[in-house]
Design a protein around this motif. Structure first.
Motif, PDB file in Angstrom:
ATOM      1  N   ASP A  29       0.825  -1.203   0.000  1.00 44.84           N
ATOM      2  CA  ASP A  29       0.000   0.000   0.000  1.00 44.84           C
ATOM      3  C   ASP A  29       0.863   1.258   0.000  1.00 44.84           C
ATOM      4  O   ASP A  29       0.434   2.314  -0.481  1.00 44.84           O
ATOM      5  CB  ASP A  29      -0.919   0.003   1.219  1.00 44.84           C
ATOM      6  CG  ASP A  29      -2.054   1.008   1.090  1.00 44.84           C
ATOM      7  OD1 ASP A  29      -2.678   1.071   0.000  1.00 44.84           O
ATOM      8  OD2 ASP A  29      -2.318   1.740   2.061  1.00 44.84           O
ATOM      9  N   ALA A  30       2.085   1.164   0.533  1.00 43.31           N
ATOM     10  CA  ALA A  30       2.976   2.324   0.618  1.00 43.31           C
ATOM     11  C   ALA A  30       3.633   2.667  -0.712  1.00 43.31           C
ATOM     12  O   ALA A  30       4.269   3.727  -0.833  1.00 43.31           O
ATOM     13  CB  ALA A  30       4.054   2.069   1.668  1.00 43.31           C
ATOM     14  N   GLN A  31       3.494   1.803  -1.712  1.00 42.43           N
ATOM     15  CA  GLN A  31       4.105   2.070  -3.007  1.00 42.43           C
ATOM     16  C   GLN A  31       3.392   3.225  -3.704  1.00 42.43           C
ATOM     17  O   GLN A  31       2.172   3.369  -3.591  1.00 42.43           O
ATOM     18  CB  GLN A  31       4.062   0.820  -3.889  1.00 42.43           C
ATOM     19  CG  GLN A  31       4.768  -0.374  -3.286  1.00 42.43           C
ATOM     20  CD  GLN A  31       6.208  -0.080  -2.910  1.00 42.43           C
ATOM     21  OE1 GLN A  31       7.009   0.300  -3.760  1.00 42.43           O
ATOM     22  NE2 GLN A  31       6.535  -0.243  -1.641  1.00 42.43           N
ATOM     23  N   SER A  32       4.166   4.018  -4.428  1.00 45.24           N
ATOM     24  CA  SER A  32       3.576   5.158  -5.127  1.00 45.24           C
ATOM     25  C   SER A  32       3.232   4.757  -6.558  1.00 45.24           C
ATOM     26  O   SER A  32       2.747   3.652  -6.794  1.00 45.24           O
ATOM     27  CB  SER A  32       4.538   6.342  -5.096  1.00 45.24           C
ATOM     28  OG  SER A  32       5.805   5.971  -5.615  1.00 45.24           O
ATOM     29  N   GLU A  33       3.493   5.602  -7.518  1.00 44.55           N
ATOM     30  CA  GLU A  33       3.157   5.290  -8.905  1.00 44.55           C
ATOM     31  C   GLU A  33       3.991   4.125  -9.432  1.00 44.55           C
ATOM     32  O   GLU A  33       3.514   3.322 -10.234  1.00 44.55           O
ATOM     33  CB  GLU A  33       3.353   6.517  -9.796  1.00 44.55           C
ATOM     34  CG  GLU A  33       2.366   7.650  -9.492  1.00 44.55           C
ATOM     35  CD  GLU A  33       2.543   8.816 -10.421  1.00 44.55           C
ATOM     36  OE1 GLU A  33       3.385   8.718 -11.350  1.00 44.55           O
ATOM     37  OE2 GLU A  33       1.855   9.833 -10.228  1.00 44.55           O
ATOM     38  N   ALA A  34       5.244   4.055  -9.016  1.00 50.58           N
ATOM     39  CA  ALA A  34       6.122   2.953  -9.417  1.00 50.58           C
ATOM     40  C   ALA A  34       6.379   2.053  -8.214  1.00 50.58           C
ATOM     41  O   ALA A  34       6.559   2.535  -7.092  1.00 50.58           O
ATOM     42  CB  ALA A  34       7.444   3.488  -9.961  1.00 50.58           C
ATOM     43  N   ILE A  35       6.388   0.744  -8.456  1.00 43.88           N
ATOM     44  CA  ILE A  35       6.601  -0.221  -7.380  1.00 43.88           C
ATOM     45  C   ILE A  35       8.096  -0.461  -7.211  1.00 43.88           C
ATOM     46  O   ILE A  35       8.773  -0.875  -8.148  1.00 43.88           O
ATOM     47  CB  ILE A  35       5.893  -1.549  -7.688  1.00 43.88           C
ATOM     48  CG1 ILE A  35       4.391  -1.313  -7.850  1.00 43.88           C
ATOM     49  CG2 ILE A  35       6.148  -2.575  -6.589  1.00 43.88           C
ATOM     50  CD1 ILE A  35       3.643  -2.538  -8.333  1.00 43.88           C
ATOM     51  N   SER A  36       8.601  -0.191  -6.023  1.00 47.04           N
ATOM     52  CA  SER A  36      10.024  -0.397  -5.735  1.00 47.04           C
ATOM     53  C   SER A  36      10.185  -1.670  -4.921  1.00 47.04           C
ATOM     54  O   SER A  36      10.279  -1.644  -3.692  1.00 47.04           O
ATOM     55  CB  SER A  36      10.590   0.804  -4.973  1.00 47.04           C
ATOM     56  OG  SER A  36      11.951   0.619  -4.645  1.00 47.04           O
ATOM     57  N   GLN A  37      10.210  -2.804  -5.600  1.00 53.80           N
ATOM     58  CA  GLN A  37      10.252  -4.083  -4.887  1.00 53.80           C
ATOM     59  C   GLN A  37      11.535  -4.335  -4.109  1.00 53.80           C
ATOM     60  O   GLN A  37      11.494  -5.041  -3.098  1.00 53.80           O
ATOM     61  CB  GLN A  37       9.975  -5.226  -5.868  1.00 53.80           C
ATOM     62  CG  GLN A  37       8.512  -5.281  -6.281  1.00 53.80           C
ATOM     63  CD  GLN A  37       8.173  -6.531  -7.050  1.00 53.80           C
ATOM     64  OE1 GLN A  37       8.891  -6.902  -7.977  1.00 53.80           O
ATOM     65  NE2 GLN A  37       7.076  -7.173  -6.680  1.00 53.80           N
ATOM     66  N   PRO A  38      12.700  -3.816  -4.532  1.00 55.57           N
ATOM     67  CA  PRO A  38      13.906  -4.045  -3.715  1.00 55.57           C
ATOM     68  C   PRO A  38      13.809  -3.501  -2.296  1.00 55.57           C
ATOM     69  O   PRO A  38      14.581  -3.903  -1.428  1.00 55.57           O
ATOM     70  CB  PRO A  38      15.010  -3.329  -4.509  1.00 55.57           C
ATOM     71  CG  PRO A  38      14.532  -3.352  -5.914  1.00 55.57           C
ATOM     72  CD  PRO A  38      13.044  -3.166  -5.815  1.00 55.57           C
ATOM     73  N   THR A  39      12.878  -2.584  -2.042  1.00 58.49           N
ATOM     74  CA  THR A  39      12.733  -2.033  -0.691  1.00 58.49           C
ATOM     75  C   THR A  39      11.681  -2.787   0.120  1.00 58.49           C
ATOM     76  O   THR A  39      11.478  -2.482   1.302  1.00 58.49           O
ATOM     77  CB  THR A  39      12.325  -0.545  -0.753  1.00 58.49           C
ATOM     78  OG1 THR A  39      11.025  -0.435  -1.359  1.00 58.49           O
ATOM     79  CG2 THR A  39      13.326   0.252  -1.575  1.00 58.49           C
ATOM     80  N   MET A  40      11.019  -3.771  -0.489  1.00 66.59           N
ATOM     81  CA  MET A  40       9.925  -4.483   0.175  1.00 66.59           C
ATOM     82  C   MET A  40      10.469  -5.752   0.822  1.00 66.59           C
ATOM     83  O   MET A  40      10.311  -6.862   0.315  1.00 66.59           O
ATOM     84  CB  MET A  40       8.815  -4.769  -0.823  1.00 66.59           C
ATOM     85  CG  MET A  40       8.261  -3.483  -1.445  1.00 66.59           C
ATOM     86  SD  MET A  40       7.210  -3.767  -2.892  1.00 66.59           S
ATOM     87  CE  MET A  40       5.755  -4.461  -2.102  1.00 66.59           C
ATOM     88  N   HIS A  41      11.115  -5.580   1.965  1.00 65.21           N
ATOM     89  CA  HIS A  41      11.854  -6.683   2.582  1.00 65.21           C
ATOM     90  C   HIS A  41      10.943  -7.786   3.115  1.00 65.21           C
ATOM     91  O   HIS A  41      11.299  -8.959   3.058  1.00 65.21           O
ATOM     92  CB  HIS A  41      12.740  -6.136   3.697  1.00 65.21           C
ATOM     93  CG  HIS A  41      13.695  -5.090   3.247  1.00 65.21           C
ATOM     94  ND1 HIS A  41      14.554  -5.284   2.177  1.00 65.21           N
ATOM     95  CD2 HIS A  41      13.940  -3.824   3.692  1.00 65.21           C
ATOM     96  CE1 HIS A  41      15.278  -4.189   1.999  1.00 65.21           C
ATOM     97  NE2 HIS A  41      14.928  -3.304   2.900  1.00 65.21           N
ATOM     98  N   LEU A  42       9.796  -7.425   3.645  1.00 68.83           N
ATOM     99  CA  LEU A  42       8.885  -8.447   4.159  1.00 68.83           C
ATOM    100  C   LEU A  42       8.388  -9.351   3.035  1.00 68.83           C
ATOM    101  O   LEU A  42       8.353 -10.577   3.179  1.00 68.83           O
ATOM    102  CB  LEU A  42       7.692  -7.790   4.855  1.00 68.83           C
ATOM    103  CG  LEU A  42       7.973  -7.099   6.191  1.00 68.83           C
ATOM    104  CD1 LEU A  42       6.743  -6.344   6.665  1.00 68.83           C
ATOM    105  CD2 LEU A  42       8.419  -8.112   7.235  1.00 68.83           C
TER     106      LEU A  42
END
Length: 276
Positions: free
Chosen positions: A77-90
């Motif tokens: 839900d915290a992702q903005s227009e672009a999804i930054s998956q490298p920061t999604m550690h969980l």
């Protein structure tokens, strides 16, 4: 090639595999509006516009804990227009535990962690700068003492560049402790250890002796000492510290959620036996 080297390579390959997958989708646009969670028997799923979130291998992302599911949903839900998956550690940790690209077992990860112990950052004191050595003894000493007292072990520190020995009794005690965790938790512990370069600091976090931010500062003690003398690049070092803290915090959330479920099952089993 030794068994330990092979295990270490497989663990690192698991991390790299997920990194490559995330890199492929790093610039993906956000394709959903809402996130949510749903219960599936005793497990929980994350939904994106009511569609089930899946792992890179196509499996439904299922977790054992509602708080963990909510945290993963919040990550998306915290992702903005672009999804930054490298920061999604969980998400990455749960994907790795479910897909297990390295085909590892719990024993493989425990073996890897035990071999990591003699290279722990906290076991290597600086022999050249007296001021830094005093700082290390002041900051690291209490954590080493806590580790030895808590696990009833004796652990020497290095007197040079060679890793200090690890006693057989210490290895056996730590092996029993680590094997009590499930695969997902062990995978998360490994991730946290790699971020901190210290199994001891990770254990201190798991047992709530340290907060993630404190552990990161202790892991970066020498670097922070040098920065205090020579200056720092504006924002760069703070960003690195924040990223490491996020990694450790994500690892701890997975570990604690798994541990709480295990504890609940152990506590409830005697009562179940009585009622049956």
């Amino acid at each position: 090639m030794s068994v330990i080297t092979t295990v270490a390579r497989e663990i690192l390959r698991s991390r790299c595999t997920n990194c490559l997958l995330y890199r492929t989708y790093a610039t993906r646009k956000r394709f959903y509006r809402n996130t949510g969670i749903v219960q599936n028997d005793s497990k929980w799923e994350v939904t994106l516009d009511h569609r089930r979130l899946k792992t890179p291998n196509g499996s439904v992302l299922l977790v054992n804990s509602e708080p963990l599911a909510r945290a993963i949903a919040a990550e998306w839900d915290a992702q903005s227009e672009a999804i930054s998956q490298p920061t999604m550690h969980l998400t990455a940790l749960c994907n790795t535990a479910l897909d297990n690209p390295g085909k590892l077992t719990s024993h493989d990860i425990v073996t890897y962690l035990l071999e990591y112990f003699p290279t722990d950052t906290l076991l290597f004191y600086n022999e050249e700068e007296r001021e830094l050595r005093i700082l290390q003894e002041k900051k690291w000493g209490p954590i080493l003492n806590w580790f030895q007292k808590t696990f009833d072990v004796t652990q020497d520190v290095s007197s040079g560049f060679e890793p200090p020995p690890m006693h057989t009794e210490t290895r056996a005690i730590l092996a029993r402790y680590l094997l009590a965790f499930d695969f997902a938790a062990l995978n998360a512990i490994s991730f946290g250890v790699e971020a901190l370069k210290s199994p001891i600091l990770m254990l201190a976090c798991i047992n709530r002796r340290l907060e993630p931010k404190e552990a990161v500062m202790l892991a970066r003690l020498e670097e922070e000492y040098q920065l205090s003398r020579w200056g720092r690049v504006p924002w760069a070092h703070e960003l690195n510290q924040a990223e490491l803290t996020a990694r450790v915090a994500a690892s701890l959330l997975v570990v604690h959620c798994s541990s709480e479920i295990h504890t609940s099952k152990v506590k409830s089993s005697p009562q179940q036996e009585i009622t049956q």
